[in-house]
Design an enzyme around this catalytic site. Structure first.
Site, PDB file in Angstrom:
ATOM      1  N   LEU A 102      44.036  41.861  34.255  1.00  0.00           N
ATOM      2  CA  LEU A 102      43.172  40.905  34.939  1.00  0.00           C
ATOM      3  C   LEU A 102      42.031  40.673  33.967  1.00  0.00           C
ATOM      4  O   LEU A 102      41.438  41.642  33.475  1.00  0.00           O
ATOM      5  CB  LEU A 102      42.637  41.460  36.263  1.00  0.00           C
ATOM      6  CG  LEU A 102      43.589  41.455  37.471  1.00  0.00           C
ATOM      7  CD1 LEU A 102      42.945  42.187  38.644  1.00  0.00           C
ATOM      8  CD2 LEU A 102      43.954  40.036  37.881  1.00  0.00           C
ATOM      9  N   ASP A 103      41.711  39.422  33.663  1.00  0.00           N
ATOM     10  CA  ASP A 103      40.695  39.180  32.652  1.00  0.00           C
ATOM     11  C   ASP A 103      39.298  39.553  33.140  1.00  0.00           C
ATOM     12  O   ASP A 103      39.090  39.882  34.313  1.00  0.00           O
ATOM     13  CB  ASP A 103      40.766  37.742  32.121  1.00  0.00           C
ATOM     14  CG  ASP A 103      40.446  36.688  33.180  1.00  0.00           C
ATOM     15  OD1 ASP A 103      39.500  36.894  33.949  1.00  0.00           O
ATOM     16  OD2 ASP A 103      41.137  35.655  33.214  1.00  0.00           O
ATOM     17  N   PHE A 104      38.350  39.507  32.230  1.00  0.00           N
ATOM     18  CA  PHE A 104      36.980  39.958  32.472  1.00  0.00           C
ATOM     19  C   PHE A 104      36.362  39.314  33.714  1.00  0.00           C
ATOM     20  O   PHE A 104      35.644  39.956  34.480  1.00  0.00           O
ATOM     21  CB  PHE A 104      36.134  39.626  31.232  1.00  0.00           C
ATOM     22  CG  PHE A 104      34.712  40.100  31.289  1.00  0.00           C
ATOM     23  CD1 PHE A 104      34.397  41.437  31.094  1.00  0.00           C
ATOM     24  CD2 PHE A 104      33.668  39.208  31.515  1.00  0.00           C
ATOM     25  CE1 PHE A 104      33.082  41.881  31.124  1.00  0.00           C
ATOM     26  CE2 PHE A 104      32.349  39.639  31.553  1.00  0.00           C
ATOM     27  CZ  PHE A 104      32.063  40.982  31.356  1.00  0.00           C
ATOM     28  N   SER A 106      37.972  38.018  36.335  1.00  0.00           N
ATOM     29  CA  SER A 106      38.836  38.072  37.522  1.00  0.00           C
ATOM     30  C   SER A 106      38.711  39.421  38.220  1.00  0.00           C
ATOM     31  O   SER A 106      38.287  40.407  37.616  1.00  0.00           O
ATOM     32  CB  SER A 106      40.300  37.836  37.126  1.00  0.00           C
ATOM     33  OG  SER A 106      40.463  36.574  36.517  1.00  0.00           O
ATOM     34  N   ARG A 202      44.644  30.167  34.659  1.00  0.00           N
ATOM     35  CA  ARG A 202      43.561  29.410  34.030  1.00  0.00           C
ATOM     36  C   ARG A 202      44.136  28.321  33.113  1.00  0.00           C
ATOM     37  O   ARG A 202      43.647  27.185  33.087  1.00  0.00           O
ATOM     38  CB  ARG A 202      42.640  30.336  33.246  1.00  0.00           C
ATOM     39  CG  ARG A 202      41.905  31.352  34.122  1.00  0.00           C
ATOM     40  CD  ARG A 202      40.843  32.108  33.341  1.00  0.00           C
ATOM     41  NE  ARG A 202      40.297  33.217  34.115  1.00  0.00           N
ATOM     42  CZ  ARG A 202      39.329  33.100  35.015  1.00  0.00           C
ATOM     43  NH1 ARG A 202      38.812  31.922  35.270  1.00  0.00           N
ATOM     44  NH2 ARG A 202      38.883  34.173  35.666  1.00  0.00           N
TER      45      ARG A 202
END
Length: 253
Positions: A102-104, A106, A202
């Site tokens: 999970l990106d920064f 999210s 995204r």
């Protein structure tokens, strides 16, 4: 099996940490100091700083669910000094492997396991992932059609990280979507996908000049976030372990 892989599978060390220990002469194969690139064969005995490393039973593993907040990196370390998920988790989980990312920016459900095999099977599975999104803009007919039919982009850089070198990307059809609210130039929706590509959602919405403002993952296959509080964790429940065992059995057939 390569020695660093053996250590990553059967101890708390990552492959990078294993390589460092081997390089420093801390690892022995039987009575010989190991070297980088060595392999482990049947009946070999492996020691790290004199401690015997026993091979794990492949059928014994643990899986946890962590409610990742925004502002944490899914990584062992960050060269920019940002907070990582292991700063929030108990030290006993420092060797657990995240199932995907999970990106920064999210948040939501992140599974971690002490079994590289389980992590790989789950990461590369077609298990459904459910997300709640907030996007800037509205979901027009073109976006709806692409969610239902899939999408192929020759240039998928928009929506990705500036340091990532991914150029093109193909998106499988979404398993479904539900528009929850449209107001003030923003849309809240629930979507289901079966992949875990880099910044997939995204990139998908960026292809339509629609910016994803917020992403929260609430389900990954048989595992649900439920009411787990932010920055808290739990082991899989018995019913979830049963479903995981069935999934792994099916994958091995």
């Amino acid at each position: 099996m390569r020695l660093n892989q053996y250590l990553a599978h059967n101890s708390q060390y990552s492959r990078r940490e294993a390589d460092r220990l081997i390089n420093e002469g801390c690892v022995k194969i039987n009575h010989r100091i190991a070297k980088l690139g060595d392999s482990v064969y049947k009946n070999d005995k492996i020691f790290v700083n004199g401690q015997f490393i026993k091979e794990k039973d492949k059928n014994q593993y643990s899986v946890i669910i962590y409610h990742k907040p925004k502002g944490e990196i899914v990584s062992k370390k960050d060269d920019r000094g940002r907070r990582i998920i292991y700063d929030s988790l108990p030290s006993g989980f420092s060797h657990f492997i995240p199932v995907g990312r999970l990106d920064f920016a999210s948040n939501g459900l992140l599974m971690l396991t002490d079994s590289p095999m389980v992590a790989q099977k789950l990461m590369h599975s077609s298990l459904e992932r459910i997300y709640y999104l907030k996007i800037k803009g509205y979901v027009n007919e073109q976006i709806k059609r692409s969610m239902l039919e899939g999408l192929k982009l020759e240039d998928a850089r928009a929506g990705g990280h500036r340091l990532n070198n991914i150029q093109s990307m193909e998106f499988a059809p979404f398993t479904g979507f539900e528009i929850i609210q449209e107001s003030g130039g923003y849309t809240r929706l629930k979507v289901g996908i079966v992949e875990g590509q880099n910044r997939e959602l995204r990139r998908f919405f960026a292809a339509f000049d629609t910016h994803v403002m917020d992403i929260k993952r609430v389900r990954f296959g048989f595992a649900s976030l439920g009411k787990l509080a932010l920055q808290k964790w739990r082991f899989l429940e018995k019913s979830e372990y049963t479903k995981l065992h069935h999934f792994l059995k099916k994958e091995s057939e």
